[in-house]
Design a protein around this motif. Structure first.
Motif, mmCIF file in Angstrom:
data_model
loop_
_atom_site.group_PDB
_atom_site.id
_atom_site.type_symbol
_atom_site.label_atom_id
_atom_site.label_comp_id
_atom_site.label_asym_id
_atom_site.label_seq_id
_atom_site.Cartn_x
_atom_site.Cartn_y
_atom_site.Cartn_z
ATOM 1 N N LYS A 150 -3.795 2.871 -12.063
ATOM 2 C CA LYS A 150 -2.888 4.027 -12.053
ATOM 3 C C LYS A 150 -1.935 3.983 -13.245
ATOM 4 C CE LYS A 150 -4.118 6.289 -8.388
ATOM 5 N NZ LYS A 150 -4.558 7.664 -8.481
ATOM 6 N N ILE B 102 0.836 -1.201 0.000
ATOM 7 C CA ILE B 102 0.000 0.000 0.000
ATOM 8 C C ILE B 102 0.871 1.250 0.000
ATOM 9 C CG2 ILE B 102 -1.636 1.360 1.366
ATOM 10 C CD1 ILE B 102 -2.930 -1.325 2.176
ATOM 11 N N SER C 111 3.375 6.163 -5.592
ATOM 12 C CA SER C 111 3.401 6.032 -7.058
ATOM 13 C C SER C 111 4.422 5.014 -7.564
ATOM 14 C CB SER C 111 3.646 7.397 -7.716
ATOM 15 O OG SER C 111 2.659 8.313 -7.315
ATOM 16 N N LYS C 112 4.760 4.039 -6.739
ATOM 17 C CA LYS C 112 5.667 2.957 -7.156
ATOM 18 C C LYS C 112 4.802 1.735 -7.467
ATOM 19 C CE LYS C 112 9.526 4.850 -4.639
ATOM 20 N NZ LYS C 112 10.572 4.657 -3.662
ATOM 21 N N TYR C 113 4.044 1.879 -8.545
ATOM 22 C CA TYR C 113 3.009 0.914 -8.872
ATOM 23 C C TYR C 113 3.550 -0.473 -9.210
ATOM 24 C CZ TYR C 113 0.653 5.381 -9.119
ATOM 25 O OH TYR C 113 0.191 6.642 -8.836
ATOM 26 N N GLU D 159 -5.870 -4.462 -4.628
ATOM 27 C CA GLU D 159 -4.711 -3.563 -4.653
ATOM 28 C C GLU D 159 -3.970 -3.637 -5.992
ATOM 29 O OE1 GLU D 159 -3.646 -1.182 -2.633
ATOM 30 O OE2 GLU D 159 -5.334 -1.504 -1.292
ATOM 31 N N ARG E 199 2.231 1.880 -3.397
ATOM 32 C CA ARG E 199 1.202 2.438 -4.289
ATOM 33 C C ARG E 199 0.975 3.915 -3.994
ATOM 34 N NH1 ARG E 199 -4.179 3.208 -3.493
ATOM 35 N NH2 ARG E 199 -4.359 1.639 -1.872
ATOM 36 N N SER F 113 4.732 -2.183 -6.106
ATOM 37 C CA SER F 113 3.579 -2.568 -5.302
ATOM 38 C C SER F 113 2.947 -3.846 -5.849
ATOM 39 C CB SER F 113 2.554 -1.434 -5.288
ATOM 40 O OG SER F 113 1.421 -1.785 -4.553
ATOM 41 N N ILE F 114 2.821 -3.929 -7.157
ATOM 42 C CA ILE F 114 2.243 -5.125 -7.792
ATOM 43 C C ILE F 114 3.049 -6.357 -7.413
ATOM 44 C CG2 ILE F 114 1.902 -6.282 -10.028
ATOM 45 C CD1 ILE F 114 1.112 -3.441 -11.112
ATOM 46 N N TYR G 166 -5.926 -1.650 -8.424
ATOM 47 C CA TYR G 166 -5.721 -0.206 -8.251
ATOM 48 C C TYR G 166 -4.408 0.238 -8.898
ATOM 49 C CZ TYR G 166 -9.274 -0.567 -4.534
ATOM 50 O OH TYR G 166 -10.418 -0.811 -3.817
ATOM 51 N N ASN G 167 -3.368 -0.573 -8.722
ATOM 52 C CA ASN G 167 -2.070 -0.234 -9.309
ATOM 53 C C ASN G 167 -2.130 -0.220 -10.830
ATOM 54 O OD1 ASN G 167 0.141 0.121 -7.244
ATOM 55 N ND2 ASN G 167 -0.832 -1.739 -6.484
ATOM 56 N N TYR G 168 -2.755 -1.234 -11.406
ATOM 57 C CA TYR G 168 -2.869 -1.266 -12.868
ATOM 58 C C TYR G 168 -3.728 -0.115 -13.383
ATOM 59 C CZ TYR G 168 -0.281 -5.559 -13.645
ATOM 60 O OH TYR G 168 0.713 -6.499 -13.734
#
Length: 120
Positions: free
Chosen positions: A61, A8, A14-16, A54, A11, A19-20, A57-59
């Protein structure tokens, strides 16, 4: 769980992609989704279900709506929300339906924008 909180935090910073990776590891784990939750408002931890959300959400972004939808589908089918409360199930179902509708619209809008001729 430390990994979940790290995912989290990544994310939110902004380190998507990083995070994934964290949430993918949670999906591969054998964590028990029915572990008791620390909150009165939640009965179970739902690690895998929440990891799918989660990742989605990352994808989103990253504007990869196809992948975002893929993970929402996994949350809906393979890693379903666990609870003993019927109202909670209905709320989770409505949230997924709403999110899937939103992501489909975003995906269509992105495709439409790619098809439009660029003005010079």
């Amino acid at each position: 769980m430390v990994s979940f909180n790290l995912g989290i935090t990544l994310r939110l910073n902004s380190k998507y992609n990083e995070s994934i990776i964290i949430f993918e590891e949670i999906l591969k784990s054998k964590l028990n989704d029915r572990d008791p939750a620390p909150s009165l408002m939640e009965h179970f931890r739902n690690y895998h279900y929440k990891a799918c959300l989660e990742i989605s959400y990352n994808y989103e972004k990253l504007k990869d709506y196809k992948k975002a939808l893929e993970y929402m589908n996994l949350a809906k089918t393979k890693y379903q929300f666990q609870d003993i409360c019927g109202t909670c199930f209905e709320q989770a179902k409505k949230e997924i339906e709403s999110r899937v509708k939103f992501l489909r619209n975003q995906k269509k809008e992105k495709q439409d924008n790619q098809l439009r001729p660029k003005n010079k």
